[in-house]
Write an enzyme that holds these catalytic residues in place. Structure first.
Site, PDB file in Angstrom:
ATOM      1  N   SER A 253      -3.160  -4.847  -1.903  1.00 59.92           N
ATOM      2  CA  SER A 253      -2.054  -5.797  -1.748  1.00 59.92           C
ATOM      3  C   SER A 253      -0.808  -5.216  -2.399  1.00 59.92           C
ATOM      4  O   SER A 253      -0.828  -4.101  -2.918  1.00 59.92           O
ATOM      5  CB  SER A 253      -2.410  -7.128  -2.405  1.00 59.92           C
ATOM      6  N   LYS A 254       0.241  -6.010  -2.389  1.00 57.35           N
ATOM      7  CA  LYS A 254       1.533  -5.609  -2.975  1.00 57.35           C
ATOM      8  C   LYS A 254       1.374  -5.013  -4.376  1.00 57.35           C
ATOM      9  O   LYS A 254       2.078  -4.082  -4.738  1.00 57.35           O
ATOM     10  CB  LYS A 254       2.436  -6.828  -3.095  1.00 57.35           C
ATOM     11  N   ARG A 255       0.464  -5.573  -5.133  1.00 51.38           N
ATOM     12  CA  ARG A 255       0.278  -5.106  -6.510  1.00 51.38           C
ATOM     13  C   ARG A 255       0.017  -3.601  -6.599  1.00 51.38           C
ATOM     14  O   ARG A 255       0.271  -2.966  -7.604  1.00 51.38           O
ATOM     15  CB  ARG A 255      -0.946  -5.797  -7.127  1.00 51.38           C
ATOM     16  N   GLY A 257       1.274  -1.242  -4.806  1.00 54.32           N
ATOM     17  CA  GLY A 257       2.350  -0.411  -4.268  1.00 54.32           C
ATOM     18  C   GLY A 257       2.843  -1.063  -3.004  1.00 54.32           C
ATOM     19  O   GLY A 257       2.631  -2.242  -2.787  1.00 54.32           O
ATOM     20  N   GLU A 263       7.855  -0.195   4.742  1.00 56.14           N
ATOM     21  CA  GLU A 263       8.280   0.053   3.359  1.00 56.14           C
ATOM     22  C   GLU A 263       8.158   1.529   3.007  1.00 56.14           C
ATOM     23  O   GLU A 263       9.037   2.095   2.358  1.00 56.14           O
ATOM     24  CB  GLU A 263       7.411  -0.746   2.395  1.00 56.14           C
TER      25      GLU A 263
END
Ligand code: GLU
Length: 483
Positions: A253-255, A257, A263
């Site tokens: 997930s976003k955590r 990276g 992105e």
């Protein structure tokens, strides 16, 4: 394209089946790296066997699907160099087909109309939760007729007590007990199909031979098999690929990276590096790490897909990108950097200057953005001094060095590397100091930091005017500090 590209050996005869794979994203967000890997695997598998790779947009979740996500997904696939055959299939264009097929199943007694409202179901679910029970729909409408005028969902009748075999090419055979599967909805009250219904219908009608997807979909496999069987449709061969996890063992997930291909693109990653890194997550070919796209097409097969989750390693990803960056042709690098400089709204740089900057900086960075971000002082005289560097080097005792440099460099004839070198030597002679004692303060005055390419290169690239104004700025800075 060959139409005999996959051979399935049955008991005594060989049947040929054209390989057709598909990528079926739901446009509810940008293209996540996990989904991109799924697309890459499907694309490579079909390309390896001279088959077709199709794109299907699963936009039946009306609340969450958005056109801008569809556009983003398509753009990301194109950027990665993944191309598909034929028109894009969009599920929202096929509502008629799903409606007719669901109606057929109702007529045949394989499905039924269920008039329990969403609110009522929600209430029952809540009740079960409070009692600590698993919610099961009671099938009360399976034996009842139509209730005209009321809205209904269509549910598939699932006979209990049957084994459903999922022959997974990656995980082997998995057996599901149909008693564990409730009569699930195939058509919602708004006329839209559910994912399991639409996917099974489309896979059959698009002649999909192989489905490769994340193993979070394994629980859907028996449902899709039931739909295909009820309709008398063919079934694709299934391969469920283990998930990608973060270093902490949790779902990516976003955590961990960036999450989406977009992105990474905007951080200055190269498409071939992204493709190479993602393909290696969960697939291997001996110890080889670097693969050109054409090589992948030649060697990719399901045999290389492992059974355990792969771990996303941002450092390794960055390293791999750096490797591709260094191998990039000068011409392409130049184009990329020009467009990045423009995007970041720096003034247009003279071609020759930009070429020299790239030559100096490409080895010092792992991403395209890194090259530009570390070169900011080349683009503007108005950069900030690093605090520690200024404290140590922009001090009174160095004022004279700057004065001498200003004199010696201002009067150089052609400001070439050799000329600049000569200028520094004269300052060394005049001050009696070694090059190190002069170069470091000069570096801070000219770049704001203690790290940069060789000082003669920096001076040559900046050019006479910029060097003069920066040395003057440093002298002023020291004066104002002392005042
Ligand atoms: N729309 C599903 C997803 O995005 C596709 C799953 C499948 O490949 O069947 O997860």
């Amino acid at each position: 394209m060959s139409d005999i590209s996959f051979f399935a050996a049955s008991a005594c005869k060989i049947t040929s089946v054209k390989v057709v794979t598909r990528f079926a994203p739901s446009p509810t967000g940008a293209l996540h790296v996990g989904a991109a890997r799924t697309a890459i695997f499907n694309w490579l598998f079909s390309a390896n066997l001279a088959g077709d790779f199709l794109l299907r947009i699963e936009d039946t979740d009306r609340a969450r699907s958005e056109e801008r996500f569809e556009r983003q997904i398509i753009e990301s696939l194109r950027w990665l160099g993944i191309d598909w055959q034929g028109e894009i299939v969009r599920q929202s264009d096929r509502l008629d087909t799903y409606g007719k097929l669901a109606g057929r199943l109702v007529d045949e007694g394989k499905a039924y109309r269920c008039y329990v409202t969403a609110d009522e179901l929600g209430r029952r679910r809540e009740e079960a939760r409070e009692k600590g029970e698993v919610f099961r729909y009671k099938r009360e409408w399976s034996q009842l007729g139509a209730a005209p005028g009321k809205s209904y969902a269509v549910r598939l009748s699932v006979l209990p007590g049957e084994n459903i075999f999922v022959k997974d090419l990656v995980r082997g055979e998995i057996v599901f007990d149909s008693s564990e599967i409730e009569d699930f909805v195939i058509l919602k009250a708004d006329g839209f199909p559910t994912y399991n219904f639409a996917a099974a219908v489309d896979d059959a009608q698009m002649d999909i031979s192989h489905v490769i997807r994340g193993d979070d979909h394994i629980i859907n496999a028996p449902r899709q098999i039931l739909v295909a069987e009820a309709l008398g449709f063919g079934k694709p061969k299934l391969s469920h690929v283990p998930m990608i996890l973060g270093a902490d063992g949790k779902k990516l997930s976003k955590r961990h990276g960036a999450e989406s291909v977009t992105e990474y693109r905007s951080r200055g990653y190269l498409p071939e590096a992204v493709l190479n890194y993602l393909v290696r997550l969960g697939w291997s070919f001996g110890d080889q790490e670097i693969f050109a796209k054409q090589e992948l097409v030649k060697i990719f097969s399901l045999k290389g897909i492992g059974k355990s989750p792969s771990v996303f390693d941002p450092q390794k990803f960055l390293w791999l990108n750096g490797k591709y960056l260094r191998d990039m042709s000068e011409e392409r690098m130049f184009e990329e950097i020009v467009s990045l400089v423009k995007k970041k709204e720096f003034p247009e740089q003279p071609r020759e200057k930009l070429r020299k900057i790239i030559e100096q900086m490409r080895e010092r960075s792992e991403t395209l953005n890194g090259i530009v971000d570390q070169s900011l002082y080349f683009f503007t005289d108005d950069f900030e001094y690093e605090e520690k560097a200024a404290e140590k080097f922009l001090v009174e005792k160095n004022s004279q060095i700057f004065e001498f440099l200003l004199e010696e460099l201002s009067c150089l004839e052609d400001f070439s590397y050799n000329d600049v070198h000569g200028g520094f030597q004269r300052v060394m002679k005049r001050t009696g100091l070694g090059l190190g004692r002069i170069a470091q303060p000069a570096r801070v005055a000219l770049t704001g930091s203690t790290k940069s390419p060789g000082i003669f290169d920096v001076v040559e690239i900046l050019g006479r005017d910029s060097v003069a104004s920066r040395l003057t700025r440093a002298i002023q800075f020291i004066k104002s500090r002392n005042a």
